[in-house]
Write an enzyme that holds these catalytic residues in place. Structure first.
Site: not given
Ligand code: SAM
Length: 493
Positions: A367, A320, A371, A351
């Site tokens: 997960k 993340d 969306h 990223d």
């Molecule tokens: C809706 S949360 C889902 C987290 C996890 N998969 C869960 O279901 O508990 C979306 C995640 O995507 C991460 N995120 C957003 N942009 C990102 C990027 N460019 N690279 C990696 N992670 C990213 C956010 O920090 C966040 O933790």
């Protein structure tokens, strides 16, 4: 009422008498309620499982019945029929205002959540507490508190047991951080630390998403943003008057508390889904020893905690952004330090728009990631994973697969096992109506915060196909999960 009806005769009202038979719409709904109440009671009594008591504070054991598919489905049918019955019989403007006036109730929930009313009432015990008593503890105006609590009690959130005396019930207690109020008032910044997370999630929705909602029409009526899928042009970006994504907003040092609350709130998602949701999202037990699962955009690793505990022989990498991984390290140090020390689990900054460093993993798990992004961004994320995939790699998506509110012949033809959702019996809406609202809430939340969306299975399959993947199976929970978080297994093509 009775005397009014008895005065009406066919001659008086010049209308044909309606026939109140078993086939009238309201009778059909009542029959469904009766039949399914018998099923629910029989199953619960056979399994010694209680039917929830609305007046008692929430306890996880009161949800046990939902893990029995036949009982879960009976409950869904009863609720769908009751909601449809109310829609038929309530004054239509009242039904309209359940939704159009949603922000009135949401404002009242926020006032109670932020001023720790649920925790105050927990400590007050079953006799409840007067609005003066509540206000003496949280410093709010007693008259306003009473009004906020009353609109909520009218909607079965809290209970007014005597005039101006309130207590918790099953619904209000869902917002309980389970912490002593003295700790909450002494250290409000850390209110959600170490909590189940649902209160944090509600707090996030009533803050960031609520503010974004107020700017949704402004975003849609502006030709420059009307059709955009750019997260920097979302209603949220307009609300904060800055062209940035929610993720970048969270990176500002002054937004650290909001980011922290969001991360804990993602753990609260667990409270909204069956406890084994991630375990049922794929056949994890088929993975050979030492297989690598990469939890891409894994947040603090909520799903991976469950996977690591249940499958100690698989290796997991949670990826993340840096602030989230920082929070994640604290979560793992508290909940499963051995998994980190033994190397079973690694938390790393990555990223997902950049090339995937963990090549040829057994499983890439996404997960609740796709969306968050409109199609053009999903294509980039999926392409990076496709480039890194080996021929036997599996991609596991976990998202809400959106059903239509009517039967969808297109899904029947998709040929993907599990793609067709379980539909409600007529005359109910095929998708069980608002019983399954959480997925549709999430869909609009995604629009507000990210200009993105939840998707139908056909839409997901098209996205996968355009990036070299193919959906081969949908994993559904038995007993009615039709809109909230399904597993989708895909393979490289
Ligand atoms: C809706 S949360 C889902 C987290 C996890 N998969 C869960 O279901 O508990 C979306 C995640 O995507 C991460 N995120 C957003 N942009 C990102 C990027 N460019 N690279 C990696 N992670 C990213 C956010 O920090 C966040 O933790």
């Amino acid at each position: 009422m009775g005397s009014f009806i008895s005065k009406i005769t066919p001659k008086d009202d010049q209308m044909s008498q309606p026939s109140y038979t078993d086939t009238s719409p309201i009778r059909q709904l009542i029959v469904l309620i009766n039949q399914n109440a018998s099923i629910l009671e029989a199953v619960c009594s056979q399994k010694s499982t209680p039917i929830p008591d609305l007046n008692a504070p929430f306890h996880p054991s009161t949800e046990t019945f939902r893990s029995i598919p036949v009982a879960a489905e009976a409950a869904n049918v009863i609720c769908a029929a009751a909601l449809q019955l109310a829609a038929v019989l309530m004054p239509p403007q009242v039904t309209l205002y359940h939704v159009a006036g949603g922000h009135f109730k949401a404002a009242a929930v926020r006032a109670c959540l932020e001023s720790n009313v649920t925790e105050i009432l927990r400590e007050a015990g079953p006799k409840g507490l007067s609005v003066q008593g509540i206000s003496a503890i949280n410093g709010q105006d007693p008259q306003k508190m009473g009004r906020f609590l009353r609109i909520l009690a009218t909607n079965h959130i809290y209970r007014e047991i005597e005039p101006n005396v309130f207590t918790n019930n099953r619904i209000s207690s869902m917002m309980d951080t389970l912490k002593p109020t003295k700790d909450l008032f002494a250290d409000p910044k850390h209110k959600h630390d170490g909590t189940p997370g649902l209160a944090a999630l509600v707090g996030h929705h009533l803050d960031e998403a609520f503010k974004a909602a107020a700017y949704s029409w402004e975003t849609l009526s502006d030709p420059a943003t009307r059709r955009s899928g750019d997260p920097k042009a979302s209603p949220f970006a307009r609300a904060i008057n800055s062209e940035e994504t929610l993720w970048h907003f969270y990176e500002h040092p002054e937004q650290r508390d909001r980011q922290h609350r969001f991360d804990i709130g993602m753990q609260g998602i667990q409270a909204l889904q069956p406890p084994n949701a991630i375990l049922g999202a794929y056949d994890w037990e088929t993975l050979p020893e030492d297989s690598l699962v990469v939890d891409v955009g894994g947040g603090v690793g909520t799903s991976s905690l469950s996977l690591a505990a249940n499958f100690p022989r698989i290796k997991i990498v949670v990826q993340d952004l840096s602030g989230v991984i920082w929070d994640g390290k604290k979560v793992w140090a508290e909940k499963m330090p051995d998994a980190i020390q033994s190397g079973q689990v690694i938390l790393e900054v990555h990223d997902f728009f950049e090339p995937q460093p963990r090549r040829g993993a057994a499983v890439y798990l996404l997960k609740q990631i796709l969306h968050d992004w409109s199609d053009e961004y999903c294509v980039k994320i999926l392409t990076q994973l496709r480039v890194a995939a080996a021929p036997k790699t599996k991609l596991v998506l976990m998202d809400s697969i959106m059903p239509f509110a009517c039967h969808d012949p297109g899904t029947d033809k998709s040929g993907i096992p599990g793609a067709v959702p379980r539909e409600a019996p007529a005359p109910l809406l095929a998708n069980f109506g608002a019983v399954n609202e959480m997925g549709y809430n999430a869909d609009i939340d995604m629009f507000l915060l990210f200009n993105s969306q939840e998707r139908t299975i056909t839409h997901i399959d098209e996205l996968l196909g355009s990036t070299g993947w193919k959906a081969v199976k949908v994993y559904r929970q038995e007993g009615g999960d039709s809109t909230f978080l399904q597993g989708i297994e895909a393979i490289p093509i």
